[in-house]
Write an enzyme that holds these catalytic residues in place. Structure first.
Site, PDB file in Angstrom:
ATOM      1  N   CYS A  34       0.784  -1.348   0.047  1.00 21.81           N
ATOM      2  CA  CYS A  34      -0.067  -0.105  -0.039  1.00 21.81           C
ATOM      3  C   CYS A  34       0.793   0.969  -0.008  1.00 21.81           C
ATOM      4  CB  CYS A  34      -1.018  -0.209   1.347  1.00 21.81           C
ATOM      5  SG  CYS A  34      -1.974   1.438   1.578  1.00 21.81           S
ATOM      6  N   HIS A  35       0.318   2.319  -0.544  1.00 16.42           N
ATOM      7  CA  HIS A  35       0.963   3.661  -0.572  1.00 16.42           C
ATOM      8  C   HIS A  35       1.501   4.086   1.015  1.00 16.42           C
ATOM      9  CE1 HIS A  35      -1.573   3.915  -4.068  1.00 16.42           C
ATOM     10  NE2 HIS A  35      -0.486   4.562  -4.479  1.00 16.42           N
ATOM     11  N   THR A  36       0.667   3.641   1.861  1.00 19.56           N
ATOM     12  CA  THR A  36       1.321   4.165   3.359  1.00 19.56           C
ATOM     13  C   THR A  36       2.743   3.527   3.725  1.00 19.56           C
ATOM     14  OG1 THR A  36      -0.813   4.284   3.917  1.00 19.56           O
ATOM     15  CG2 THR A  36       0.642   4.478   5.519  1.00 19.56           C
ATOM     16  N   HIS A  56       0.796  -3.901   6.532  1.00 23.27           N
ATOM     17  CA  HIS A  56      -0.006  -3.426   7.227  1.00 23.27           C
ATOM     18  C   HIS A  56      -1.544  -4.004   6.553  1.00 23.27           C
ATOM     19  CE1 HIS A  56      -0.431   0.011   4.756  1.00 23.27           C
ATOM     20  NE2 HIS A  56      -1.587   0.065   4.717  1.00 23.27           N
ATOM     21  N   GLU A  57      -1.340  -4.482   5.415  1.00 24.46           N
ATOM     22  CA  GLU A  57      -2.548  -5.380   4.831  1.00 24.46           C
ATOM     23  C   GLU A  57      -2.614  -6.624   4.882  1.00 24.46           C
ATOM     24  OE1 GLU A  57      -3.355  -3.611   0.860  1.00 24.46           O
ATOM     25  OE2 GLU A  57      -3.500  -1.529   1.897  1.00 24.46           O
ATOM     26  N   CYS A  86     -11.145  -2.082  20.661  1.00 25.90           N
ATOM     27  CA  CYS A  86     -10.988  -2.966  22.077  1.00 25.90           C
ATOM     28  C   CYS A  86     -12.281  -3.177  22.571  1.00 25.90           C
ATOM     29  CB  CYS A  86     -10.142  -2.021  23.137  1.00 25.90           C
ATOM     30  SG  CYS A  86     -11.137  -0.693  23.709  1.00 25.90           S
ATOM     31  N   CYS A  89     -13.214   1.079  25.248  1.00 24.96           N
ATOM     32  CA  CYS A  89     -13.109   2.812  25.362  1.00 24.96           C
ATOM     33  C   CYS A  89     -14.200   3.352  24.992  1.00 24.96           C
ATOM     34  CB  CYS A  89     -11.755   3.099  24.553  1.00 24.96           C
ATOM     35  SG  CYS A  89     -12.185   3.197  22.834  1.00 24.96           S
ATOM     36  N   CYS A  92     -14.945   3.215  21.391  1.00 19.22           N
ATOM     37  CA  CYS A  92     -15.613   2.129  20.854  1.00 19.22           C
ATOM     38  C   CYS A  92     -16.822   1.906  21.367  1.00 19.22           C
ATOM     39  CB  CYS A  92     -14.717   0.862  21.533  1.00 19.22           C
ATOM     40  SG  CYS A  92     -13.178   0.456  20.712  1.00 19.22           S
ATOM     41  N   CYS A 100     -10.760   3.847  17.933  1.00 14.54           N
ATOM     42  CA  CYS A 100     -10.342   3.079  19.290  1.00 14.54           C
ATOM     43  C   CYS A 100      -9.050   3.815  19.853  1.00 14.54           C
ATOM     44  CB  CYS A 100     -10.244   1.689  19.173  1.00 14.54           C
ATOM     45  SG  CYS A 100      -9.739   0.864  20.562  1.00 14.54           S
ATOM     46  N   ARG A 104      -3.466   3.591  20.938  1.00 17.28           N
ATOM     47  CA  ARG A 104      -3.018   4.745  20.043  1.00 17.28           C
ATOM     48  C   ARG A 104      -1.615   5.148  20.199  1.00 17.28           C
ATOM     49  NH1 ARG A 104      -6.711   6.534  16.591  1.00 17.28           N
ATOM     50  NH2 ARG A 104      -6.016   8.473  15.632  1.00 17.28           N
ATOM     51  N   CYS A 163      -7.121  -2.559   4.653  1.00 21.77           N
ATOM     52  CA  CYS A 163      -6.878  -1.122   4.591  1.00 21.77           C
ATOM     53  C   CYS A 163      -8.208  -0.424   3.514  1.00 21.77           C
ATOM     54  CB  CYS A 163      -5.588  -0.824   4.279  1.00 21.77           C
ATOM     55  SG  CYS A 163      -4.961   0.843   3.912  1.00 21.77           S
ATOM     56  N   ARG A 356      -3.617  -3.386  -6.636  1.00 17.60           N
ATOM     57  CA  ARG A 356      -2.850  -3.829  -5.680  1.00 17.60           C
ATOM     58  C   ARG A 356      -1.882  -5.145  -6.068  1.00 17.60           C
ATOM     59  NH1 ARG A 356      -3.318  -0.086  -3.085  1.00 17.60           N
ATOM     60  NH2 ARG A 356      -3.938   0.024  -0.948  1.00 17.60           N
TER      61      ARG A 356
HETATM   62  N1  LIG Z   1      -8.672   7.303   5.434  1.00 19.17           N
HETATM   63  C1  LIG Z   1      -8.000   6.110   5.529  1.00 19.17           C
HETATM   64  O1  LIG Z   1      -8.224   5.613   6.543  1.00 19.17           O
HETATM   65  C2  LIG Z   1      -7.478   5.848   4.213  1.00 19.17           C
HETATM   66  C3  LIG Z   1      -6.823   4.388   4.221  1.00 19.17           C
HETATM   67  C4  LIG Z   1      -6.208   4.097   2.860  1.00 19.17           C
HETATM   68  C5  LIG Z   1      -5.886   5.091   2.059  1.00 19.17           C
HETATM   69  N2  LIG Z   1      -6.161   6.348   2.221  1.00 19.17           N
HETATM   70  C6  LIG Z   1      -5.718   7.427   1.333  1.00 19.17           C
HETATM   71  O2  LIG Z   1      -6.587   7.488   0.283  1.00 19.17           O
HETATM   72  C7  LIG Z   1      -6.146   7.941  -0.795  1.00 19.17           C
HETATM   73  C8  LIG Z   1      -6.419   7.043  -2.214  1.00 19.17           C
HETATM   74  O3  LIG Z   1      -5.867   5.922  -1.861  1.00 19.17           O
HETATM   75  P1  LIG Z   1      -5.397   4.897  -2.946  1.00 19.17           P
HETATM   76  O4  LIG Z   1      -4.773   3.465  -2.437  1.00 19.17           O
HETATM   77  O5  LIG Z   1      -6.917   4.512  -3.673  1.00 19.17           O
HETATM   78  O6  LIG Z   1      -4.584   5.629  -3.973  1.00 19.17           O
HETATM   79  P2  LIG Z   1      -4.456   5.577  -5.505  1.00 19.17           P
HETATM   80  O7  LIG Z   1      -2.985   6.196  -5.835  1.00 19.17           O
HETATM   81  O8  LIG Z   1      -4.023   4.066  -5.889  1.00 19.17           O
HETATM   82  O9  LIG Z   1      -5.525   5.957  -6.250  1.00 19.17           O
HETATM   83  C9  LIG Z   1      -5.574   7.561  -6.284  1.00 19.17           C
HETATM   84  C10 LIG Z   1      -6.362   7.799  -7.561  1.00 19.17           C
HETATM   85  O10 LIG Z   1      -6.806   9.159  -7.889  1.00 19.17           O
HETATM   86  C11 LIG Z   1      -6.546   9.675  -9.207  1.00 19.17           C
HETATM   87  N3  LIG Z   1      -6.447  11.139  -9.163  1.00 19.17           N
HETATM   88  C12 LIG Z   1      -5.239  11.722  -9.282  1.00 19.17           C
HETATM   89  N4  LIG Z   1      -5.294  13.041  -9.447  1.00 19.17           N
HETATM   90  C13 LIG Z   1      -6.823  13.128  -9.676  1.00 19.17           C
HETATM   91  C14 LIG Z   1      -7.641  14.180 -10.082  1.00 19.17           C
HETATM   92  N5  LIG Z   1      -7.087  15.477 -10.199  1.00 19.17           N
HETATM   93  N6  LIG Z   1      -8.921  13.982 -10.386  1.00 19.17           N
HETATM   94  C15 LIG Z   1      -9.404  12.785 -10.051  1.00 19.17           C
HETATM   95  N7  LIG Z   1      -8.699  11.633  -9.854  1.00 19.17           N
HETATM   96  C16 LIG Z   1      -7.307  12.074  -9.672  1.00 19.17           C
HETATM   97  C17 LIG Z   1      -5.253   8.837  -9.680  1.00 19.17           C
HETATM   98  O11 LIG Z   1      -5.334   8.492 -10.943  1.00 19.17           O
HETATM   99  C18 LIG Z   1      -5.366   7.570  -9.001  1.00 19.17           C
HETATM  100  O12 LIG Z   1      -6.249   6.412  -9.579  1.00 19.17           O
HETATM  101  C19 LIG Z   1      -4.696   8.250  -0.795  1.00 19.17           C
HETATM  102  O13 LIG Z   1      -4.454   9.600  -0.139  1.00 19.17           O
HETATM  103  C20 LIG Z   1      -4.468   7.167   0.565  1.00 19.17           C
HETATM  104  O14 LIG Z   1      -3.189   7.651   1.583  1.00 19.17           O
HETATM  105  C21 LIG Z   1      -6.705   6.832   3.342  1.00 19.17           C
HETATM  106 ZN   LIG Z   2      -2.830   0.690   3.436  1.00 16.88          ZN
HETATM  107 ZN   LIG Z   3     -11.563   1.005  21.849  1.00 18.82          ZN
END
Ligand SMILES: NC(=O)c1ccc[n+]([C@@H]2O[C@H](COP(=O)([O-])OP(=O)(O)OC[C@H]3O[C@@H](n4cnc5c(N)ncnc54)[C@H](O)[C@@H]3O)[C@@H](O)[C@H]2O)c1
Ligand SMILES: [Zn+2]
Ligand SMILES: [Zn+2]
Length: 362
Positions: A34-36, A56-57, A86, A89, A92, A100, A104, A163, A356
């Protein structure tokens, strides 16, 4: 193993201690890249640290449990949760959040809840990552950070629920609570955005517009239930307002991490009741610009972490919906790789080659 920021991960043997009280030893079967993970590996994450074991996945099988573990037993199939539950808390106990509070602080610093690590090398402790460290054949995790899922579920698909997929599905189902018959717009068609498209479909949305910069990804969005797709750009808000009788959408979702797209998502939401759900993670120091008039005239903005999913309850339920045929997970798994190929997983992600890459162990 992340030894040094900006360097490729190194695959090597490290020591893993037995699970302590309230902990579980998991044999990993699959783990998404994943990106993270890349964000931390690159050194861009200001709270990152090295050395550590990323990942983490994860999905796998319980091997052994420590003292006082009552909800899991050897042989159970589990999905790892960077966002634990948990059950006790104040968060939760509230239906309003999934954040949760139990572990943390320690998790953020790289320690298990008792403030120590199970990972070490030559006697030197190595910190855990996101409480999961699943780029490994085995990991030790708190019981409250493992979701027991159906043994019927193939574990490579189940790993995606750890994730991005749950984040997207949950953004539509839990955070926005999309109502049947609505019009939705999803910005971004990566793992999170595609999950949101599927979530809108499961909630009975009538129109689901997906916006991305890649035709290939928009095609995947149609496969997940998008009724209309368009390429992103500066005039996206005008185009969306025009195709919704001049009003905008009932629900919008942002899944790109780009703050300009977040603003477009706010402005594409309908006056009166439009709800914009932000799931993307912006860069450090970036801010979201919103003209207050958009809020006064009835639009709302919500953020969503892990899709508002309370992991131990919610992930098994989502996996059951997959097994029931409601969610099509296969198109998200673009590459199967081995642990030795983890750096290739990063390269494929940077090249936007597929959604993925999933590591299969053993
Ligand atoms: N909130 C959470 O808990 C959580 C969990 C996982 C990931 N994320 C975040 O969610 C986001 C997306 O994650 P992902 O794995 O799907 O990423 P990803 O990079 O696979 O997908 C992002 C998409 O956005 C598109 N994009 C870029 N610029 C754009 C624009 N101007 N207009 C429209 N689309 C555009 C890209 O082409 C790509 O397909 C990331 O910022 C990631 O960090 C958040
Ligand atoms: Zn992830
Ligand atoms: Zn909790």
């Amino acid at each position: 193993m992340l030894e040094e920021f900006g360097k490729p991960l190194a695959v090597q043997e490290v020591d893993l201690a037995e699970p302590a009280a309230g902990e579980v030893l998991v044999r990993l079967v699959a783990c998404g890249v994943c990106h993270t993970d890349l964000y931390t590996a690159s050194g861009a994450d200001p709270s990152g640290y090295a050395p550590t074991v990323l990942g983490h996945e994860g999905a796998g099988v319980v091997e052994r449990v420590g003292e006082n573990v009552s909800s899991l037993a050897p042989g159970d199939h589990v999905v790892t949760l960077f966002s634990p539950q948990c059950g006790e808390c104040i968060h939760c106990k509230s239906p309003r959040t999934n954040l949760c509070l139990a572990i943390r602080d320690m998790q953020g610093k790289g320690y298990l809840p008792d403030g120590t690590t199970r990972l070490s090398r030559d006697g030197e402790p190595i910190r855990h990552f996101m409480g999961t460290s699943t780029f490994a054949e085995y990991t030790v995790m708190p019981e409250i950070a493992l979701a027991k899922v159906s043994p019927e579920a193939p574990l490579d698909g189940a790993a995606l629920f750890a994730c991005g997929l749950s984040t997207g599905l949950g953004a539509a189902i839990n955070t926005a609570k999309v109502e049947p018959g609505s019009t939705c717009v999803v910005f971004g068609a990566g793992m999170v955005g595609l999950g949101a498209v599927a979530g809108c479909r499961l909630q009975g949305a009538e129109r689901i517009v997906c916006v991305d910069m890649s035709e290939g990804r928009l095609e995947l969005a149609r496969g997940q239930g998008a009724t209309e797709t368009m390429l992103g750009g500066d005039d996206v808000v005008e185009r969306i307002v025009e195709m919704t009788d001049g009003f905008g959408a009932d629900y919008t979702f942002e899944a790109t991490g780009n703050v300009r797209v977040m603003r477009q998502a706010v402005e594409s939401a309908r006056m009166g009741w439009g709800l914009c759900t932000v799931a993307g993670v912006a860069g450090k120091g970036e801010t979201l610009e919103v003209i207050p008039r958009f809020l006064i005239t009835g639009r709302r903005v919500a953020g969503s972490s892990f899709g508002g999913v309370k992991g131990r309850d919610g992930v098994p339920a989502l996996v059951d919906r997959w097994l029931a045929g409601d969610i099509d997970v296969d198109p998200f798994i673009s590459h199967h790789i081995t642990l030795d190929e983890v750096n290739r997983g990063f390269e494929l992600m940077e090249a936007q080659d597929g959604i993925r890459s999933v590591i299969r162990f053993g």
